[in-house]
Design an enzyme around this catalytic site. Structure first.
Site, PDB file in Angstrom:
ATOM      1  N   LYS A  11       0.832  -1.206   0.000  1.00 44.64           N
ATOM      2  CA  LYS A  11       0.000   0.000   0.000  1.00 44.64           C
ATOM      3  C   LYS A  11       0.866   1.255   0.000  1.00 44.64           C
ATOM      4  CE  LYS A  11      -3.987  -2.129   2.018  1.00 44.64           C
ATOM      5  NZ  LYS A  11      -5.233  -1.975   2.717  1.00 44.64           N
ATOM      6  N   ARG A  12       2.056   1.135   0.542  1.00 41.14           N
ATOM      7  CA  ARG A  12       2.940   2.300   0.657  1.00 41.14           C
ATOM      8  C   ARG A  12       3.680   2.601  -0.649  1.00 41.14           C
ATOM      9  NH1 ARG A  12       1.997   5.599   4.266  1.00 41.14           N
ATOM     10  NH2 ARG A  12       0.787   4.614   5.894  1.00 41.14           N
TER      11      ARG A  12
END
Ligand code: GLU
Length: 509
Positions: free
Chosen positions: A266-267
């Site tokens: 997600k990062r």
């Protein structure tokens, strides 16, 4: 599964945050599989873990599927015969199954506190034990129904002491998961731990709720990310303990970072400069904003096309697929085992392809919206012609402005580098002559303008580049843009002459 069984598949996200593109791909493959096989696609919200519940996440999931064009047949807001479709609304269903497992000796009550569990792990670590699990080797020394008398267990439950119900994993047994993608996967039961299935707050954990619901919702195939493969043997055991036929499993390969080094997280997105979420997401706690494909200007069809090919291969060279074509051609057999590298450049390529496949009319309508947001009102026929000239150079509709703003607003400033290179001492005189040449073109069409300018250049023995590049600078304000004669034609004679005057005024001093 027998031949006559109806195909029912589900996408079962937990609303713990925005849906990652890996999740969208899982939903897509479920949808394609269902539609290909005339089956049913279900959305089930797995929200039993209340500590991880994030407000807004469920709506986000639903809105994302809608934007992507992945409609579900049953799910929240689309009640079918198997609802409700949010696990928190099914809460009262699960206890009976946990209790049946206990009654049959396949699960047991446990009362260990967090400190006691930690102490066990610590002790095992100190002893140099390779695993610190709650399992057949450790359960005998813990506080549970296997080490206590029945009376004591009843008394504790009666007193309202917190407890969990754990599965009792068989000591030494080979568990087999037949996966449609990975083939036969074997696991020795001694490697598994006695997972918590149910908690005294009345909530099941993911494992119990997941298999109870897959059974009650008559799910025929469980298609989900590879990160759930380690849970599959436990699920196989649970089906057996409950006397139910297990669905077929298909664990999808991971989506990898662009360099292939590990799972796309997600990062990664905003760190590497591309979205990893379908829609923009604002974290309700931190207020942090993560970018989305929709807001970045992607067409949902392009986004879906790109995702479909991350893990599935059609077996041909075809790259562009409509949803209908994907449905017709999709098969689990062609889903690969190895991780699929996410390629942000390829995502853009797909968008460019979908953009240029649209008619100039469709694109003009989209561009008109952008223009009106900038306070510019323009004639549709004019915009149709503009987009026809520039679309090949654009990836997104929002790129149109950079490529074509000079059609709507005459340049008042000129790119300094281009001026230095293209506006020489003799240019003003040349421009004054060019004005006359252009003024004499009667039918103001690209080919006529060109013929007149070329004739002028030849007669006066000027350099083609010297005239054309300066003329471009005058019309667009820099050294960019589509075919110059097309630009001139679209702007019209009066505007072209006006722009020459403006440039003469601004660049000559
Ligand atoms: N709730 C799980 C998730 O968030 C579902 C896994 C499964 O499909 O079994 O991915």
């Amino acid at each position: 599964m027998n031949e006559t069984q109806k195909i029912r598949v589900r996408f079962a996200p937990s609303p713990t945050g925005p849906l990652h593109i890996g999740g969208v791909r899982t939903a897509l493959y479920n949808y394609l599989f269902a539609k290909k096989n005339k089956g049913t696609f279900i959305l089930r919200i797995e929200d039993t873990d209340q500590n991880r519940y994030v407000p807004g996440a469920e709506d986000y999931i639903i809105e994302s599927l809608k934007w992507c064009g992945i409609p579900y047949d049953e799910g929240p807001g689309k009640e079918g015969d198997f609802g409700p479709y949010c696990q928190s609304e099914r809460k009262k269903l699960y206890r009976q199954y946990a209790e049946k497992l206990v009654a049959d000796g396949n699960a047991y009550y446990a009362f260990d506190t967090a400190e006691e569990l930690e102490a066990m792990r610590h002790r095992l670590k100190e002893q140099g034990s390779s695993s610190q699990q709650y399992d057949s080797t450790t359960r005998g020394s813990m506080k549970n129904a296997l080490t206590m008398s029945a009376e004591e267990v009843d008394r504790k439950i009666g007193n309202g002491e917190p407890y969990v119900i754990r599965i009792k994993i068989p000591e030494d047994e080979l568990i087999v998961v037949n996966d449609m993608i990975r083939g036969r996967v074997e696991v020795q039961s001694s490697l598994l731990d006695d997972k918590v299935l149910f908690k005294s707050d009345g909530m099941p954990t993911y494992h119990l709720a997941n298999i109870v619901d897959d059974h009650l919702m008559e799910i025929s195939h469980v298609i989900r990310g590879e990160e759930w493969l380690p849970s599959a043997p436990l699920h196989v055991l649970l089906y057996r303990f409950l006397g139910w036929e297990a669905p077929r499993f298909a664990h999808l390969p991971l989506l990898l970072k662009p360099d292939g080094n590990g799972k796309l997280s997600k990062r990664d997105g905003d760190r590497l400069g591309f979205p990893v979420f379908p829609l923009q997401w604002k974290d309700p706690k931190s207020g942090e904003i993560s970018s989305g494909y929709r807001e970045a200007g992607y067409f949902p069809e392009a986004f879906i096309n790109m995702l479909a090919l991350l893990g599935w291969h059609p077996g041909t060279e075809q790259e562009l697929f409509s949803m209908q074509e994907l449905i017709e051609q999709f098969s689990i057999d062609r889903v690969g085992k190895s991780g699929a590298k996410f390629d942000p450049e390829k995502a853009k390529w797909f968008n460019h392809k979908y953009l240029t496949a649209k008619t100039d009319d469709e694109l003009a309508l989209l561009y008109l919206e952008e223009l009106s947001q900038k306070g510019i009102s323009a004639d549709k026929d004019f915009v149709v012609k503009v987009v026809g000239l520039i679309k090949e150079r654009a990836t997104f509709v929002k790129d149109f402005w950079e490529q074509s703003k000079f059609f709507f607003v005459a340049p008042t400033e000129y790119d300094a580098k281009t001026v230095k290179k293209r506006w020489k001492a003799n240019t003003p005189a040349m421009m004054n002559e060019l004005k006359e040449v252009i003024g004499n073109v009667e039918d103001f069409k690209a080919e006529n303008i060109k013929a007149a300018i070329v004739e002028f250049i030849e007669q006066r023995e000027l350099g083609m580049g010297a005239v054309m590049n300066a003329f471009r600078l005058v019309l667009v304000g820099g050294a960019f843009g589509p075919d110059l004669m097309q630009i001139a034609q679209l702007l019209g004679k009066d505007e072209v002459l006006k722009r020459i005057d403006t440039a003469l005024e601004k660049l000559t001093n």
